[in-house]
Write an enzyme that holds these catalytic residues in place. Structure first.
Site, mmCIF file in Angstrom:
data_model
loop_
_atom_site.group_PDB
_atom_site.id
_atom_site.type_symbol
_atom_site.label_atom_id
_atom_site.label_comp_id
_atom_site.label_asym_id
_atom_site.label_seq_id
_atom_site.Cartn_x
_atom_site.Cartn_y
_atom_site.Cartn_z
ATOM 1 N N SER A 1 -9.278 2.255 2.441
ATOM 2 C CA SER A 1 -8.280 2.966 1.672
ATOM 3 C C SER A 1 -7.241 2.060 1.013
ATOM 4 O O SER A 1 -6.438 2.534 0.209
ATOM 5 C CB SER A 1 -7.567 3.971 2.595
ATOM 6 O OG SER A 1 -6.900 3.323 3.678
ATOM 7 N N GLY B 1 -10.513 2.022 9.861
ATOM 8 C CA GLY B 1 -11.965 2.029 10.002
ATOM 9 C C GLY B 1 -12.616 1.017 9.090
ATOM 10 O O GLY B 1 -13.827 1.022 8.887
ATOM 11 N N GLY B 2 -11.763 0.147 8.519
ATOM 12 C CA GLY B 2 -12.246 -0.840 7.554
ATOM 13 C C GLY B 2 -11.412 -0.847 6.299
ATOM 14 O O GLY B 2 -11.768 -1.487 5.299
ATOM 15 N N SER B 3 -10.264 -0.177 6.321
ATOM 16 C CA SER B 3 -9.472 0.059 5.110
ATOM 17 C C SER B 3 -8.835 -1.187 4.510
ATOM 18 O O SER B 3 -8.416 -1.171 3.352
ATOM 19 C CB SER B 3 -8.377 1.090 5.390
ATOM 20 O OG SER B 3 -8.934 2.313 5.782
ATOM 21 N N LYS C 1 0.830 -1.207 0.000
ATOM 22 C CA LYS C 1 0.000 0.000 0.000
ATOM 23 C C LYS C 1 0.865 1.257 0.000
ATOM 24 O O LYS C 1 1.922 1.304 0.640
ATOM 25 C CB LYS C 1 -0.907 -0.024 1.238
ATOM 26 C CG LYS C 1 -1.901 1.126 1.321
ATOM 27 C CD LYS C 1 -2.771 0.984 2.554
ATOM 28 C CE LYS C 1 -3.807 2.100 2.672
ATOM 29 N NZ LYS C 1 -4.702 1.907 3.822
#
Length: 449
Positions: A124, A146-148, A49
């Site tokens: 993200s 938050g869920g990326s 990433k």
């Protein structure tokens, strides 16, 4: 052999998921071949990433002001991957500032979902999700605030694991909100199957990581827990009472619950109350991205960031998280649970909609607040019946958010739908064991259809 030889081959032109090619991976390959000892990730190409440092390359976070600022050294996770024989070979796209579950910025543009180019891959870690789903990488490393990790995996039909905040080193990971502690950032792997996630965790949880970052608890991978076959006590819920799940989300949880019960596991219904991001934290994001041209896809988030202080304070009080962690763990212990089964938002949204529906991340951000390990596994696809049922969806409140949610997921027939698997802090191996059980039971069911 490396799968991608340039950052702009046909695959990345189609879905626009790669931001940088790590040329040094080509010189690393002969060195790996000469090694007598075949390490756990020997010769495995790994995508990284954008926000994780790779020496000599930018970590932009989709912000123009971070261009031409190459990292001085690899992040610890990247260093350990290399020592385990892996070949980090590309960096992948992210949304501007990371705080969105779309995948668009003004430097590299919009990444699209390889399964449907009108849909977002999520974010993200959206570039990772898109690249792995399309077969351009077999293993990736992302981050999750938050869920990326979990949302892109769910949207793209792959697997991911968000580890407990301190289980893997975050040294060399660039944050968009420095000092933010409410929602704990997790780092973790993404892959097409659970065994690949377990292999990656097995490789990372080694003496090299514990030596390079002494803040990481020196606890190696627990093979006994991961390979256990004892029946599990599973809690489950199909709504968080804030964002009503779409028809396919709810069906995914209930069908998986039934598979687990049929396999001899004990499954107990639980009630979950909402925990959401405190708006007063968003002012830090505004400062961090000040002076940047704004990506239209995060316009509404930035409007909230710019709200007057009194309004942010009021909103913070309205959505203030309840003292969750102790109560949550106490209830978990009371029910004597091993793991939790619950929804993850899906199917993939139309491009541009995540910026309008930050509330839909409620299913994932809860486990950043609690700092529990959580992963996702694809278990089904959207059916025509799900799509038909969506026409009468009203949500819990029948408000603007509920109506936008319908527009976001409409037209998803055939797209993957996942479930979320959760364990208590520091129990990544148990979480992976549960994910593997869900994956195995789902695949067995699909073979028998």
């Amino acid at each position: 052999m490396l799968i991608l030889h340039t950052p702009r081959n046909n695959l990345t032109k189609e879905i626009n998921c790669v931001t940088d090619y790590l040329q040094e991976s080509e010189s690393q390959l002969p060195q790996v071949k000469r090694q007598e000892k075949k390490d756990l990730l020997y010769g495995v190409p790994v995508s990284i990433k954008d926000s994780i440092n790779c020496k000599g390359h930018d970590s932009t976070l989709g912000l123009a002001k971070r261009l031409n600022q190459p990292a001085a050294e690899d992040g610890v996770v990247v260093q350990v991957l290399k020592r385990q024989g892996a070949l980090p070979f590309v960096k992948t796209n992210v949304p501007q500032s990371l705080l969105s579950y779309d995948c668009s910025n003004l430097i590299f543009g919009q990444t699209v979902n390889p399964l449907d180019h009108t849909k977002t891959p999520g974010g993200s870690s959206g570039g990772e999700g898109a690249l792995i789903s399309s077969g351009g990488s077999i293993l990736g490393i992302g981050t999750d605030v938050g869920g990326s990790l979990r949302i892109p995996a769910a949207f793209c039909g792959i697997c991911s694991l968000k580890a407990t905040g301190g289980r893997l080193s975050k040294k060399g990971m660039v944050s968009s909100i420095p000092g933010q502690k409410s929602a704990v950032v997790g780092i973790g792997p993404m892959a097409r199957d659970v065994d690949s996630l377990a292999l990656c965790m097995r490789a990372l949880l080694c003496d090299d990581m514990f030596r390079l970052d002494p803040t990481v608890l020196p606890v190696p991978f627990n093979e006994e827990v991961f390979s256990s076959s004892r029946p599990l006590r599973v809690g489950y819920y199909d709504t968080d009472s804030f964002t009503m799940p779409g028809p396919s989300m709810r069906r995914a949880v209930l069908e998986t619950k039934q598979l687990l019960e049929n396999a001899g596991h004990t499954v107990l219904i639980t009630i979950i109350h909402l925990c959401v991001l405190r708006p007063n934290k968003l002012s830090v994001l505004f400062s961090f991205s000040k002076g940047e041209p704004e990506d239209p896809n995060i316009k509404q988030l930035l409007l909230l960031c710019k709200a007057p202080g009194w309004l942010r304070s009021l909103l913070s009080w309205v959505v203030k998280p309840i003292e969750y962690c102790r109560e949550f763990i106490a209830e978990w212990r009371k029910l004597d649970l091993d793991v939790m089964l619950c929804p993850v938002v899906g199917p993939a949204f139309q491009i541009g909609f995540p910026g309008k529906l930050s509330v839909a991340a409620s299913y994932t951000i809860l486990y950043n607040y609690l700092d529990f390990p959580a992963g996702v596994v694809p278990v089904t696809t959207v059916t025509k019946e799900d799509e038909e049922e969506l026409k009468t969806y009203r949500g819990h409140y029948n408000d603007w958010w509920d109506k936008v949610f319908v527009k976001a997921i409409r037209g998803g027939v055939g797209l993957p739908v996942a479930v979320q698997c959760v364990a208590l802090p520091w129990q990544e191996e148990l979480c992976l064991r549960f994910m593997k059980e869900v994956e195995t039971l789902t695949q067995r069911k699909q073979r028998n259809l």
